[in-house]
Design a protein around this motif. Sequence first.
Motif, mmCIF file in Angstrom:
data_model
loop_
_atom_site.group_PDB
_atom_site.id
_atom_site.type_symbol
_atom_site.label_atom_id
_atom_site.label_comp_id
_atom_site.label_asym_id
_atom_site.label_seq_id
_atom_site.Cartn_x
_atom_site.Cartn_y
_atom_site.Cartn_z
ATOM 1 N N ASP A 1 0.857 -1.190 0.000
ATOM 2 C CA ASP A 1 0.000 0.000 0.000
ATOM 3 C C ASP A 1 0.890 1.235 0.000
ATOM 4 O O ASP A 1 2.095 1.170 0.255
ATOM 5 N N PHE A 2 0.254 2.372 -0.293
ATOM 6 C CA PHE A 2 0.925 3.655 -0.141
ATOM 7 C C PHE A 2 0.819 4.108 1.309
ATOM 8 O O PHE A 2 -0.143 3.805 2.011
ATOM 9 N N GLY A 3 1.832 4.846 1.729
ATOM 10 C CA GLY A 3 1.798 5.490 3.036
ATOM 11 C C GLY A 3 1.568 6.979 2.864
ATOM 12 O O GLY A 3 1.065 7.443 1.832
ATOM 13 N N PRO A 4 1.936 7.782 3.861
ATOM 14 C CA PRO A 4 1.746 9.235 3.768
ATOM 15 C C PRO A 4 2.512 9.809 2.576
ATOM 16 O O PRO A 4 3.589 9.335 2.210
ATOM 17 N N ALA A 5 1.947 10.847 1.969
ATOM 18 C CA ALA A 5 2.562 11.504 0.815
ATOM 19 C C ALA A 5 2.497 13.017 0.998
ATOM 20 O O ALA A 5 1.558 13.543 1.598
ATOM 21 N N THR A 6 3.512 13.709 0.471
ATOM 22 C CA THR A 6 3.556 15.170 0.485
ATOM 23 C C THR A 6 3.756 15.655 -0.939
ATOM 24 O O THR A 6 4.701 15.217 -1.612
ATOM 25 N N LEU A 37 6.928 10.388 -1.386
ATOM 26 C CA LEU A 37 6.031 9.238 -1.440
ATOM 27 C C LEU A 37 6.543 8.162 -0.491
ATOM 28 O O LEU A 37 7.752 7.988 -0.324
ATOM 29 N N THR A 38 5.598 7.448 0.121
ATOM 30 C CA THR A 38 5.921 6.354 1.036
ATOM 31 C C THR A 38 5.237 5.086 0.547
ATOM 32 O O THR A 38 4.054 5.110 0.188
ATOM 33 N N TYR A 39 5.989 4.002 0.526
ATOM 34 C CA TYR A 39 5.476 2.726 0.050
ATOM 35 C C TYR A 39 5.693 1.657 1.125
ATOM 36 O O TYR A 39 6.761 1.592 1.730
ATOM 37 N N THR A 40 4.672 0.817 1.345
ATOM 38 C CA THR A 40 4.818 -0.354 2.209
ATOM 39 C C THR A 40 4.989 -1.576 1.320
ATOM 40 O O THR A 40 4.178 -1.819 0.414
ATOM 41 N N VAL A 41 6.046 -2.342 1.581
ATOM 42 C CA VAL A 41 6.329 -3.550 0.801
ATOM 43 C C VAL A 41 6.522 -4.716 1.761
ATOM 44 O O VAL A 41 6.726 -4.529 2.963
ATOM 45 N N GLU A 42 6.444 -5.929 1.218
ATOM 46 C CA GLU A 42 6.654 -7.124 2.033
ATOM 47 C C GLU A 42 7.401 -8.169 1.228
ATOM 48 O O GLU A 42 7.339 -8.198 -0.008
ATOM 49 N N GLN A 43 8.094 -9.037 1.957
ATOM 50 C CA GLN A 43 8.878 -10.077 1.303
ATOM 51 C C GLN A 43 7.977 -11.123 0.649
ATOM 52 O O GLN A 43 6.907 -11.453 1.157
ATOM 53 N N ARG A 44 8.455 -11.648 -0.481
ATOM 54 C CA ARG A 44 7.796 -12.762 -1.159
ATOM 55 C C ARG A 44 8.496 -14.071 -0.787
ATOM 56 O O ARG A 44 9.681 -14.076 -0.464
ATOM 57 N N ALA A 45 7.757 -15.174 -0.864
ATOM 58 C CA ALA A 45 8.347 -16.492 -0.616
ATOM 59 C C ALA A 45 9.046 -17.028 -1.855
ATOM 60 O O ALA A 45 9.946 -17.861 -1.754
ATOM 61 N N THR A 46 8.639 -16.545 -3.042
ATOM 62 C CA THR A 46 9.244 -16.955 -4.307
ATOM 63 C C THR A 46 9.468 -15.717 -5.157
ATOM 64 O O THR A 46 8.925 -14.643 -4.876
ATOM 65 N N THR A 47 10.259 -15.868 -6.207
ATOM 66 C CA THR A 47 10.368 -14.788 -7.177
ATOM 67 C C THR A 47 9.053 -14.680 -7.938
ATOM 68 O O THR A 47 8.182 -15.548 -7.827
ATOM 69 N N ARG A 48 8.925 -13.633 -8.729
ATOM 70 C CA ARG A 48 7.637 -13.390 -9.379
ATOM 71 C C ARG A 48 7.284 -14.469 -10.388
ATOM 72 O O ARG A 48 6.108 -14.678 -10.695
ATOM 73 N N ASP A 49 8.271 -15.194 -10.903
ATOM 74 C CA ASP A 49 7.965 -16.284 -11.827
ATOM 75 C C ASP A 49 7.748 -17.612 -11.113
ATOM 76 O O ASP A 49 7.610 -18.652 -11.754
#
Length: 692
Positions: A312-317, A378-390
């Motif tokens: 998700d997006f976080g706070p933005a200015t 801009l602020t972005y929330t990211v999280e780890q994946r268990a596999t690569t996108r493929d």
Amino acid sequence: MNMLHRQPTATVSGHYQHTAMSLIIAVVAALIIMMNPAVQHAHANESTADFIAVTKTVDQETVGPGQPFTYELTVTCGDLDCRNVWLVDEFPTELEGFAITNIDVPTQGVPYDIQWFEDGDPRETTPERIGTATTLQVAFPTSSETEEPGDGSTSDPGDGSTTPPGDDDEPLLLRSTMFTDSGSSELTSGFSFTIAVTLEVPVSSDMYSDQFTVVTNTAHASASSNSDTYEAHDSATITIGNTTDLAVTLDGNWSRNTQLFEPGLQSTITITAQNTSPRPVDYIGISLPEIDLAKGAPRPTAGLFDTMNFVDFGPATMPDGCMTYNRLVSVDPTAHDPWEGGQTTHPTTLPEGINPQDVVALHIECIGVIEPGDTMTLTYTVEQRATTRDGTPITATDRNIELTATAAVATDNTREVRFARLARTTTVTYPEPQITLTGKLAPLTVEPGNNITVPLDITNGEAPARAMTITVNDPEFFSTGLTLAGFNDPITFPTGTTNAALTYHYRDGSEQDVTIDNEHTTPTPPHTPQDTTGFTLTFTGNTIPTGATATLAPRISTEAVRTTETQTRTTNITATSTTPAEQTANTTRTLELVIAPTHTPPPTPATPDTTTPDPIETASGNNDSETTSNTPREKTTQPTTTGTTPPSAATTPLANTGTTPAALIPLALAFTLTSIGLILTTRRRHTPHHQR
């Protein structure tokens, strides 16, 4: 006279001989020239300027990113009519990625065919951009070689029989052919043909710096007359670089510079772009990850979102001067048009219908009046994946994830643009998995016919896990006399569990899967406990954190069979932790169960009585006691054989079984009568004489 007459005759004959010799020499020379291309081309070069000419110009001297420029090519026939005319422009590699925005052909009086090639292979259509080896070729076929559509539309000439000079074995494929008039393939003396090609400088990664590149582009023309081929060429030079005074800076940070490999673990990325130009700009934008600028139009790049998910997006200015926003999102970087979205009043939301986990690139831009010093954060929330996108599993090797981003400022009227790039790194580590197994394991004592509960705890160690398992499967342990009866209480799940699965194992190799809806439910017992050999209990989740503990209490039943011997049985219980990177750790503990012998209290022996029983008391007893009145009581009332078991000890288990053998009935009756006689004797001894 005759001498005078003969002299002219001799002179005329010598003249004819000289003339014949000259003709022979000329013919031989012509044959040599025809047979020797080098001599032929040398002749062509000497007269090319008078036969055919080509000029190439460019309308700009210096251009910057996003700016267009136009090459103009003109081929002109000289003093003689030209046949088999070709115009060729081989674009240099420095122009790779430049967009072809327009092709203009002023009205001409002959048919012409335009063909594009890439790496020597003909293309069906005009390319959108210049490639690594792009060539433009214009031919002027005869009317028999093409079919004039008559309306100026594009047409395929058919068999493509016209071939460029020196390439007779590979006919030109005349695609995207345009006609303006019908006529001969001859270009008459003084006739010229012009074509203009407009290119646009890409917002190239080379434009991050202030360096300039000088590009030289050369065009070639050729024509033939009789057996001679004439060639001409001309070049145009343009300088490409950043000529603007626009400037932008980009800064940012990642909240977790180092993080354990833990799919679902979230972190925050903050990026700030600032207009450092000396004047206002019309545009400021941020792309995450950095966009690929080397091939023309900005395209998403792999990297950050290959092993991370956007959440998700976080706070933005935003700058005060923003009047509207563009929000572009990519979920397929390989698509022809990889971007979705457009203008919006809510730049920090995803377009409708896009799943955050599918996002591979984000581009947010502010359009308005952005003053010098204005910033966009801009602020972005990211999280780890268990596999690569493929879908490739991520292996257990420490690695760095590079965070890249691009910022840009631009103006509308002058089409100036300037970029900046950000690079940050986070290190993902993979600690060794661990697991512990504790509980009441050894030794546990139980008597036949009773149940015993075995409390167990399994705890995840230093590495986050995707699964925790505990298993016991031992046909020798769960055999005659011992049964797995199920579980005594509800099972407590480890934190992070999304699913729990219980499987009972049976002696014939079959299994019974039991669903555990939640940790407040006691699992269903096995359907045939006497055939059960063990169980496996598995907890799975996206991330089971370090220190997470599962609690369970399997119940074991013993068969109600009396025994005088102690039995000891042991079995192994194994717990396993599996990380998302498929690392595993195992621990095994031994359960020792002691089945005690049957516990029966020994009989209380009777107190011997040496007094002489009273005749009246013995009379009230049985006949056996009378005949042995002077003998100790135990000998007259408990006749035994040396080495035999006392009656009380011998009859106790028989009473429990509800069975009395017929051979022991007389002995039991004698014992009963003797006991009655003892009681009466005792009462008589303690009764006053006057009451007797």
